[in-house]
Scaffold this active site. Structure first.
Site, short mmCIF file in Angstrom:
data_model
loop_
_atom_site.label_atom_id
_atom_site.label_comp_id
_atom_site.label_asym_id
_atom_site.label_seq_id
_atom_site.Cartn_x
_atom_site.Cartn_y
_atom_site.Cartn_z
N ARG A 180 0.88 -1.38 0.07
CA ARG A 180 -0.15 -0.12 0.14
C ARG A 180 1.03 1.01 -0.09
NH1 ARG A 180 -5.42 -1.81 3.54
NH2 ARG A 180 -6.21 -2.80 2.92
N TYR A 195 -6.85 -0.45 -6.74
CA TYR A 195 -6.02 -1.99 -6.13
C TYR A 195 -5.74 -1.83 -4.21
CZ TYR A 195 -2.08 -0.53 -9.08
OH TYR A 195 -0.46 -0.20 -9.78
N GLU A 196 -5.03 -2.74 -4.24
CA GLU A 196 -4.13 -2.60 -2.86
C GLU A 196 -5.10 -2.00 -1.72
OE1 GLU A 196 -1.03 -4.95 -4.02
OE2 GLU A 196 -1.91 -4.04 -1.78
N GLY A 197 -6.50 -2.37 -2.11
CA GLY A 197 -7.34 -1.61 -1.43
C GLY A 197 -8.25 -0.63 -1.95
#
Lengths: 545, 545
Positions: free
Chosen positions: A291, A417-419
């Site tokens: 992140r 992406y990545e949350g």
């Protein structure tokens, strides 16, 4: 614009003067070392990636006959990446007596290198980023035997890594993962299932790829507590193909040269990594570093937008002078520059917090607090900066040939992406803020207050809404969710101002851009603060639960 | 979201209850007429455009062997456009005793119809939009003979029109136009030059196209006072080709199905329109209506983003419920809905001001003031809404198949063309505000104040910075330019709130979304106001003049 500095200069300055990496490493890494490494990374990016980033976008990743081809020049760029030893920069040197091959340099330095590489070609940069995530997870959760087998080729870059999380029904909600892992009776597992949105799930840069996969054991409980982490290589030890393949790649808005794969696991041989049913824990350990890496992508796209827009505006004559002399164009360039510099330094600050936790035993609370802010604020701002950069070009910006549109197309994935950034905001409020009663946030805001009097109104407003969220959000999770994104954004604008104020205090070259940001951009924090306290105006629109 | 209304319902409500088109037309256009016309336009858009808008994007405009082909289904869509009589909706019925064929309905109604058509397929909508601009210019500046020759086929839609302004060196700065017009000795002219970014400059929807072209007479003075307007048809009266052709089309970020042409004039036969050296005046008359039309494009892309995002969020289950029940997703949907509704009503308000000026002899000051705000604020917000709509889709939003990315790609042109949003901001401040000493703005803000107490802080702040700009900007044009974009934006957020407050007062169904906007979005005006007063922080970055 006067006294402008390059991204590489900013990074050396930030690493040396702002986060004091020499001090953090006990002098092991001196200012000259930092300057040399950043200089080399900058050269790598400018020589191997920048000149062909538009060609890479145009070529894209190609799926044919069941395999993926990347743009032709990626072979040489990846070879140079391996030869430069870049992949191992922040990886462990030795684990359990095994020589893993990394250089164990600070995470903040890795992030700085990543920014430069990502500015050169974001699609390319995702491959090393995912490998770094796999290294991170294996270094923490794999057995010594697994580490001995997998880490050396990953750390050298001879293999790449992936994160296989998402399934069609399981996006932000990973509790819905259905992929299955059945014991093979010999200590291993067979994975069956379909994963989607797998970045560099298949490619032609290395012969082998190690897939990290979330899947369920046969007796696993439902929900998030029944998910385990597995690793399955593309090629088995004997060189034969494992029972997994790429089923196709997505046609996307941007990052065209980075294959986004459907991955089909058809009884693939795998090993479990970490404990049964604790896969999400391991995956989150890996995702947190990732992140921060995605936050850096936002910064890098701002840097790319700025470089293109400045070059265009310096030579485009309208009204008898270059357009960068027109105040409204100068405004757009200054916004990109101020926001990007703020994000750059904030990302380094988060990296330093991670390094202090790992190297000096400092609490993880600071990096935990900063991670969702860096991920979401820097990537939202990356899209803003890409939009501004495109606008500076006028009509030419809308034409693909110019390259400005590609920055917007590429930057647009990072808030997702990545949350998603909405998930980051809820992570910030419900996990980072409510769990410690706001203690770390208050400590951070005390530092912000002390840094520069121009930050006082923003810091005080944030303190007020932090108290509001702790009170109301504790009782009413919907209100916390309704205001989480605005809270994260307000924090991002304020912390960005904090970083620029510190930069200006350390070096007068940064005073003009800091002054611009604090006077003209920081008021945006107040607008988001007003939004937080008006949670009810949103909740009134929702049907009763 | 509770009590949600459709765009068509909002438009009927806005035209009938907010801008009172029945009253404005002296009862000639009743509420039932308005509902019937909007209903038909909505049906046209949903049946002929919506279902194939993604296919149109995928096919794109194709340039081959010197001619442009549009997506195959555009033929039927354009035929239905002609048969519905849509092109003539707001065009004159009769001029100088000539039956031109239009219906002379209000401009506000045309804008409402345009929104629905543009929501269906923005690329397609540009062709009728440009024809409408040509009709406008010819109705005001052409001779009776020219009007008799050109207006009937343009008003019926049998021909299309273009605006040929931009040249490689002449973008925002039209004083640099180099195209030449030489007298042919028989009262006509021969045009030579290259124009770029010509929307629907060539296509296969109609046999003939009338090009309106800015060019210089041989003896013309330099600069803007030496530019004249000419009209050159693609086919001459005898059916032969005029000496003009499409030299290629651009590969663009969006509006792929709308050909953006390089147009080569190689001694093309043309007639002058209006007086020599007064071409920019005529072109601006045409651009003002076009600018309101582009503002509507921003609204339409917000509407398209909302429709896609609402449909996705209603059926996408995560965390055990549709994601539109998650407060942060509901927030994004409410932002799109509130902003789009505000823009929709503000555009109608500007259209009504234009109609009042034309039909009732009201001053043009109101429409002149609102035009740059509608153009820039609505198109910037269209991009914001497209971004939010994409984000609601999560990972799926980045995949082209979903259609959300296309909205962003298409919406992104609107802040650029018909005068960049930076140009709009300078027009607002230097032409609209400074020239009348802020009189019209103060009159408008008095209405805003009176509408709803929730608007008071924003209206007062705008009054304060209006006075600041009048004082400082008069003395210091650079300061005016430095703060123009922020001023326009602050005015847009405030006027958007004004429209929603009026909607809520007229119909309680609009009260929740108005409450959301006024509480959570209107504070953004204050952030931009703070920016205006900090002009010096930007000017400090500019080199001394």
């Amino acid at each position: 614009m006067t006294q402008s500095t390059t991204p590489a200069e900013d990074l050396v300055f930030g690493l040396t003067r702002i986060i004091d990496l020499p001090g953090l490493t006990g002098g092991a890494l001196g200012p000259e070392d930092i300057a040399a490494i950043i200089g080399e990374a900058d050269r790598y990016s400018r020589e191997m990636l920048w000149p062909q980033a538009q060609a890479a976008d145009h070529h894209g990743a190609v799926y044919e006959n069941g395999v993926v081809r990347t743009p032709p020049h990626y072979q040489a760029a990846y070879k140079a990446w391996i030869e430069g030893g870049w992949q191992g920069l922040a990886a462990p040197a030795e684990l359990n007596g095994i020589d893993v091959g990394g250089q164990e340099l600070p995470q903040a330095l890795w992030m700085a290198v990543s920014e430069l590489v990502t500015t050169g070609d974001m699609a390319f940069s995702l491959c090393p980023l995912l490998t770094a995530g796999a290294i991170e997870a294996l270094a923490r959760f794999a057995t010594p035997a697994q580490q001995a087998e997998w880490l050396p080729p990953l750390v050298s870059g001879a293999w790449t890594g992936t994160m296989c999380l998402t399934e069609p029904q399981a996006g932000s909600d990973l509790s819905q993962v259905r992929s299955k892992a059945e014991p093979d009776g010999q200590g291993g597992y067979r994975i069956t299932g379909q994963k989607i949105f797998i970045t560099f799930g298949d490619h032609d840069l290395t012969p082998n790829t190690l897939h990290l996969i979330l899947a369920r054991l046969p007796d696993a409980p439902p929900g998030t507590r029944g998910i385990s982490l597995f690793a399955a290589p593309k090629l088995l030890l004997d060189g034969s193909r494992n029972a997994l393949r790429c089923g196709g790649i997505e046609k996307k808005l941007g990052i065209h040269a980075a294959p986004t794969c459907v991955m089909l696991f058809e009884g693939a041989a795998a090993q479990m990594v970490g404990e049964p049913n604790r896969g999400l824990n391991a995956m989150f350990a890996m995702m947190n570093a990732a992140r921060l890496g995605v936050g850096v992508e936002g910064v890098a796209q701002g840097a790319r937008a700025l470089a293109l827009a400045e070059a265009y505006a310096a030579q485009r004559i309208q009204g008898g002078r270059p357009i960068d002399r027109h105040p409204d164009v100068a405004r757009m360039l200054a916004e990109i520059r101020g926001i990007t510099l703020a994000g750059r330094l904030l990302a380094l600050e988060a990296g330093a917090a991670l390094d202090r936790a790992r190297r000096q035993g400092a609490t993880e609370a600071r990096v935990a607090l900063l991670t969702p802010i860096v991920k979401a604020w820097c990537t939202d701002r990356g899209v803003d900066c890409a939009n501004l950069g495109l606008q500076v070009h006028g009509g030419a910006g809308f034409i693909e040939e110019t390259g400005a549109a590609q920055v917007l197309r590429d930057a647009r994935i990072a808030p997702i992406y990545e949350g998603t950034n909405g998930i980051q905001a809820m992570d910030l409020v419900s996990r980072k803020l409510l769990r410690d009663g706001g203690a770390e946030m208050r400590a951070l805001l005390a530092e912000v207050r002390a840094a520069d009097s121009r930050l006082l109104p923003a810091a005080e407003a944030l303190e007020r809404v932090t108290a509001w969220l702790l009170d109301r959000g504790q009782r009413d999770p919907a209100a916390a969710e309704a205001s989480a994104a605005a809270y994260l954004d307000a924090a991002g604008w304020t912390l960005g101002g904090w970083m620029l104020a510190r930069a200006a205090a350390a070096d007068a070259r940064y005073a003009p851009i800091a002054g611009f940001y604090l006077a003209r951009l920081l008021p945006r924090a107040a607008a988001r603060v007003a939004e937080i306290e008006a949670a009810d105006a949103l909740l009134a629109l929702l049907p009763a639960a």
